[in-house]
Each structure stands twice: as structure tokens, then as C-alpha cells.
Enzyme design. Sequence first.
Site, mmCIF file in Angstrom:
data_model
loop_
_atom_site.group_PDB
_atom_site.id
_atom_site.type_symbol
_atom_site.label_atom_id
_atom_site.label_comp_id
_atom_site.label_asym_id
_atom_site.label_seq_id
_atom_site.Cartn_x
_atom_site.Cartn_y
_atom_site.Cartn_z
ATOM 1 N N CYS A 175 0.764 -1.201 0.086
ATOM 2 C CA CYS A 175 -0.031 -0.016 0.086
ATOM 3 C C CYS A 175 0.950 1.275 -0.084
ATOM 4 O O CYS A 175 1.284 1.662 0.989
ATOM 5 C CB CYS A 175 -0.940 -0.031 1.199
ATOM 6 N N CYS A 178 -0.543 3.845 2.157
ATOM 7 C CA CYS A 178 -0.803 3.760 3.584
ATOM 8 C C CYS A 178 0.821 4.097 4.345
ATOM 9 O O CYS A 178 1.016 4.709 5.163
ATOM 10 C CB CYS A 178 -1.056 2.295 4.022
ATOM 11 N N ASP A 179 1.721 3.502 3.442
ATOM 12 C CA ASP A 179 3.129 3.516 3.948
ATOM 13 C C ASP A 179 4.046 4.675 3.310
ATOM 14 O O ASP A 179 5.128 4.745 3.579
ATOM 15 C CB ASP A 179 3.740 2.156 3.916
#
Length: 505
Positions: A175, A178-179
Site C-alpha cells: 500500500c 498507507c506507507d
Amino acid sequence: MKAIKNLTLILCLVFLVGCLNYSSTKNFKKLDASVVKIDDSTYPVVIIGGGFAGLTSSIYLSQGNIKHVLLEGTIPGGAITASHSVCNWPGEKNISGIDLANKIKEHAISSGANIINAQVNSVDFSVWPYLINIKENNQDKIIQALSCIIATGATANFLDIPGEKEYFGHGVSKCATCDGPFYKEKTVAIVGGGNTAITDALYLSNIAKKVYLIVRRDTLRASGKQTDTVKNKSNIEIIYNTNIKKVIGDNNKVIKLEIFNNKNNSTSELNIDGMFLAIGAKPNTELFKNKIDLDEQGYILTHKNQKTSKSGIFACGDVCEPEYKQLIIAAGDGARSAMHAQSFLAKIGFSTPNTNIENNVQDQAQKITPEKQDVQEIAPAKKSVPTKNLTQKSQTFGSVIEVTDEQQFAKEVLNYKGKVVADFYAHWCFPCKMMHPIVEKLAKELNTIKFIKTDVANVEILAQIWGIRGVPTFILFENGQEVARFSGGRDEVAFKQIINEKLNN
């Protein structure tokens, strides 16, 4: 003689078609909805999956006044919720995946959809009404369906190479949204040559110092304006004809990749800080093996009008689409499935009540169960922060404490004599949001353990000190010392088990 043979063949074909038509009609006569009682555990339609296909089916069924239930599963809103930007949804020039999914879900709920966060344990399509065994609020129960719409989507693939699973959550990610923010001014690699890889490369190029796009072929599969933008971006380098053989780390985080040029058969190493996977997906059809027909890749085989090999069972979205995984296609499939499910119900004698469907929507936030991710717990890291003047544990808690700076973290965690569960999350992270209700619930249940949470997007210093390279990450402390950590989501039972084992609770 030839004429007689031809006549015989024609008569056989007519007889065969007649038998097939009779069989089909007879099959519908066997399924008599008028003798089935529709109650709290029996539904005219059960939708399995809460992504765009499932939600669209729910909207159409709600507006058609067909009682149904939608089982959200592990990823409410579907895989698109991990995308930071959607640019091809009609009417939305640019919108995040989670915002778009929330809009569709709100539309479904306002139309009268009954959405519950439950996972399907098994299905039995050998009897009718069809039996679906589900887990809701950690309780198993069986519901019945006159018709079923399968919209379980697909799950992103791993490379299945050494080091990949070991460093998942510690430099390996699926992701970018997300990261990605953890790799500001760092060097990252994206694996893949399709639309997802291109989108991730552009997103990460605005955060990272250098982005390598590693493609195993001699060309990109993606096409369009974004592809040209990637090729012309100064900090993006495309490496063609290359396979990744191994992820190499320092027992704490990823530091390099071993790569293989499949054109000249040479092996080399590439220094990076993080690797993002964008290499396609496999259909979520384990539940349906030997229950309905699947193709060689595991995708559900659908015929005209989203029909599967079983009467009254339809499939829509990525679970039956091996080539074009697009939101607009999934939504269209969902609408078509709903309309043909309604037609099927009419054929078996189901009559739609004239009253409005009762909207039994529960409190969604309290029921979210995140997808379990394959991440490996790592050994505690030694920190230089002192743990002086430990505060005696002399109280119960029951709620999660929000930590907003380094000093508060030292007070609540490092200088505390007792057990602490620390949730390192980010406000933009959808899996983190999925975990919040579980953390809150366990904080109330395990009220002798202190639960804290900190938004690493706002308190970056704590992310640096504690080596947070993916969210959500949970670190367990006892008397100010780290005893265990893991990254990614867990369901309530698994999370509680980890806490009890590691903290000897």
C-alpha cells in the site's frame, strides 16, 4: 441415405433442446419461494462482499424493494480504499479511493441497504435455500439465501521470494498510500508494470528522493497520459527486463534487493529503503471451490447476465474479471447481478412485499474486522530513551490514551511500571481505521493493561525513534521495555491472543 441421416440428426437435436428446456423449467419449479419463510435468518438475496460491485448490487436491490443483506467481509469498500487517487470515476475528476467508497456506501445505506460486517466461513450450494455460515461479532451462525451475489474481489499478490514475508511491514508494503509517507527523501522500488504500479510511482515520486519502477518485461502494460508522465519524471527510473530474486535486510528493515536481468542473465544489487508491490491480484474464491465453476486461475466463470453454474447465484466485479479490473466495470456487473437476481426471484415465485424494507443497519464502526496480513514479529529493538522513575501501576483504564508528543510517550509508556499496548497509526491509513474499534474494545475488556495510540503522521519523532516503517504497527511494553511488535491488522481474537501470550496476561 444421406437425407435420412440428416433428418435423424435434426430430430435428435430437437429432442435434446427440448430436454434441456424442460430441465431448466423443471429446475425453477423445484425452487418454490412461496413455501420459504423469510425471517431474520433467511433472505431473498445475500450479497457476499462490500466493494463497489457488492454495494452497487445493494443499491439496486434496495431501490427494487428486495430484502437482502450485504456481508462486508474483511475490507469494507474493497481494495480501492487503499488508492490515494481515482481519476476515472465519472463525475469525480480526482478523489481518494476511501472517499469514493464511503460515498457509494452512504448511497447504499440511504437507499435502505442492510450492511453488516461479517465474514463468511463456508457456503453450501448443494441445498436450497442456500446455506451461508458467517462469523459476526465473533459468533458463528447460519443464514439462508434464495439467491446469492458473490462480490468478494481479489487480493494483491506477493512475489513469493526470500525476505519478502520476513520484511513485510518493515520495508515491504502493498500500500503506497498507507506507507509511502514513511519514505520521505528516501529511495524506494515499485514492482510491476500495470496501472497500479504507474499510479503508485507518481504518488511516491512526490515523497521519495528516488523511485525505481521494476518491470519484468521490455515494456509497460499500462497505457495513457500517466504512463508518459512517469517516463518523463526526473526522479523515476524504469528498469525493464528485471526480476527480483531476494529482499535483503539488516534484521530490522529492508536495505537492498537482489535483482536479475532476464535479458542478459546478469545479477546485481539495488540499494533501497522500501519496496512496494503492484503485481496484480488473485481472486478471493477459496470459499467457492467445488461449489461453482471456476476457471484455471480461480476466477468465477460467469455466463450471460453474470450467471454462474448454479441457479440463482451470480458473480460480479474482480472475482470474475481476470483482465479489466476497473471500478466502473465492477459497478456495472453489480447492477446487472441485482437485476437478474430480481428476475430469478420472480421466476421461482417470490413476491416483493409492498412495505418499505426495514433498514437494519448496525453501528458499522464497532464491527470492523481487519484483514490479517502476513507479517513476522521481530525481536525487540534496544532504545536509548531512559526509563527512570517508573510509575507504579495502581489503576485500571478502559479507554485508549492519545499520545501527542515525545514527553507524553515517556510518561505513559517508558516510565510506567506495568503493561502497555501502543498503537502507532496514521490518520490517512484505512487499515488503521479498521483496527480502531478493536483496540477500543480490547482496552475496555483488558482494563488492567494500558492502551495508547499515537498518530505518527503528526508525531514523526516517535516513528523515527521506534523504527516505524508501516502502519498500523503495535508494540507491546512491560515496565518501559519493548517485548514484542507486529505490523498490519488482526482480528479481535488473534490480537487478544498475542497480547495474552506476549504480556503473560
